[in-house]
Design a protein around this motif. Sequence first.
Motif, PDB file in Angstrom:
ATOM      1  N   THR A   1     -28.981  -2.314  23.619  1.00 13.12           N
ATOM      2  CA  THR A   1     -30.172  -3.368  23.949  1.00 13.12           C
ATOM      3  C   THR A   1     -28.989  -4.490  24.777  1.00 13.12           C
ATOM      4  O   THR A   1     -29.329  -4.950  26.179  1.00 13.12           O
TER       5      THR A   1
ATOM      6  N   PHE B   1     -30.335  -5.379  28.864  1.00 13.93           N
ATOM      7  CA  PHE B   1     -30.340  -6.778  29.852  1.00 13.93           C
ATOM      8  C   PHE B   1     -30.114  -6.649  31.167  1.00 13.93           C
ATOM      9  O   PHE B   1     -30.116  -7.502  31.906  1.00 13.93           O
TER      10      PHE B   1
ATOM     11  N   TRP C   1     -36.659  -4.721  30.803  1.00 13.63           N
ATOM     12  CA  TRP C   1     -37.653  -5.557  29.151  1.00 13.63           C
ATOM     13  C   TRP C   1     -38.003  -4.778  29.191  1.00 13.63           C
ATOM     14  O   TRP C   1     -38.467  -4.987  27.080  1.00 13.63           O
TER      15      TRP C   1
ATOM     16  N   LEU D   1     -36.247  -3.208  25.795  1.00 13.38           N
ATOM     17  CA  LEU D   1     -35.892  -4.749  25.178  1.00 13.38           C
ATOM     18  C   LEU D   1     -36.415  -5.199  24.253  1.00 13.38           C
ATOM     19  O   LEU D   1     -35.928  -4.908  22.719  1.00 13.38           O
TER      20      LEU D   1
ATOM     21  N   GLN E   1     -37.058 -11.422  20.155  1.00 10.14           N
ATOM     22  CA  GLN E   1     -36.833 -11.114  21.759  1.00 10.14           C
ATOM     23  C   GLN E   1     -36.059 -12.582  21.485  1.00 10.14           C
ATOM     24  O   GLN E   1     -35.006 -12.468  22.908  1.00 10.14           O
TER      25      GLN E   1
ATOM     26  N   HIS F   1     -32.054 -12.776  23.219  1.00  7.49           N
ATOM     27  CA  HIS F   1     -31.635 -13.922  24.855  1.00  7.49           C
ATOM     28  C   HIS F   1     -30.364 -15.249  24.415  1.00  7.49           C
ATOM     29  O   HIS F   1     -29.475 -14.977  24.719  1.00  7.49           O
TER      30      HIS F   1
ATOM     31  N   PHE G   1     -27.308 -12.983  23.785  1.00  4.03           N
ATOM     32  CA  PHE G   1     -26.699 -12.614  25.224  1.00  4.03           C
ATOM     33  C   PHE G   1     -26.262 -13.165  25.827  1.00  4.03           C
ATOM     34  O   PHE G   1     -25.358 -13.512  26.379  1.00  4.03           O
TER      35      PHE G   1
END
Length: 155
Positions: A100, A104, A109, A112, A123, A127, A130
């Motif tokens: 994962t 990124f 995507w 992801l 999701q 984000h 991350f």
Amino acid sequence: MGELELKKFISLVALARISDDKPFELLHMSLVRAKFCELLSHECKDKDNPPKGFLVGLFSLLDTLLDQDINTVIGKLPVDNEIKDALMSKEGRLTTYLHTAKAFESANWLNLIRFSKQMGVDQRQLHSLFNQAIVWGNNIRQVVSNHFPTARVSG
């Protein structure tokens, strides 16, 4: 400082020393991966995985930093087999965390989305995690590197 934090600190210092002759971006990427995998472990409510998640991310570029084959490097690591399996991309939750993070990094995507569904993590939350990992990595980078410029406000 607790035992877990001490282990993280020692790992960070060792990794920084290893990467002295490598682009600092490799160390930074390892730091971001480490924090992201740790945060994702927490998000997935893994009971004993946050430290394992951190180590998987931190060690994920050791082969590049040491200019050695990943199997050689992993054979020398005094870590849990679950961590070694993740570093060799064998099936498992820790492997999914690392993949994962890589999704990124490469803006993949579709992967992801697939990992998000597989882990049952929204999701948007991925984000957010991350982004938190990037901020944390930048903060650590500023502490350990004199190559990382600090923002200056002119007045």
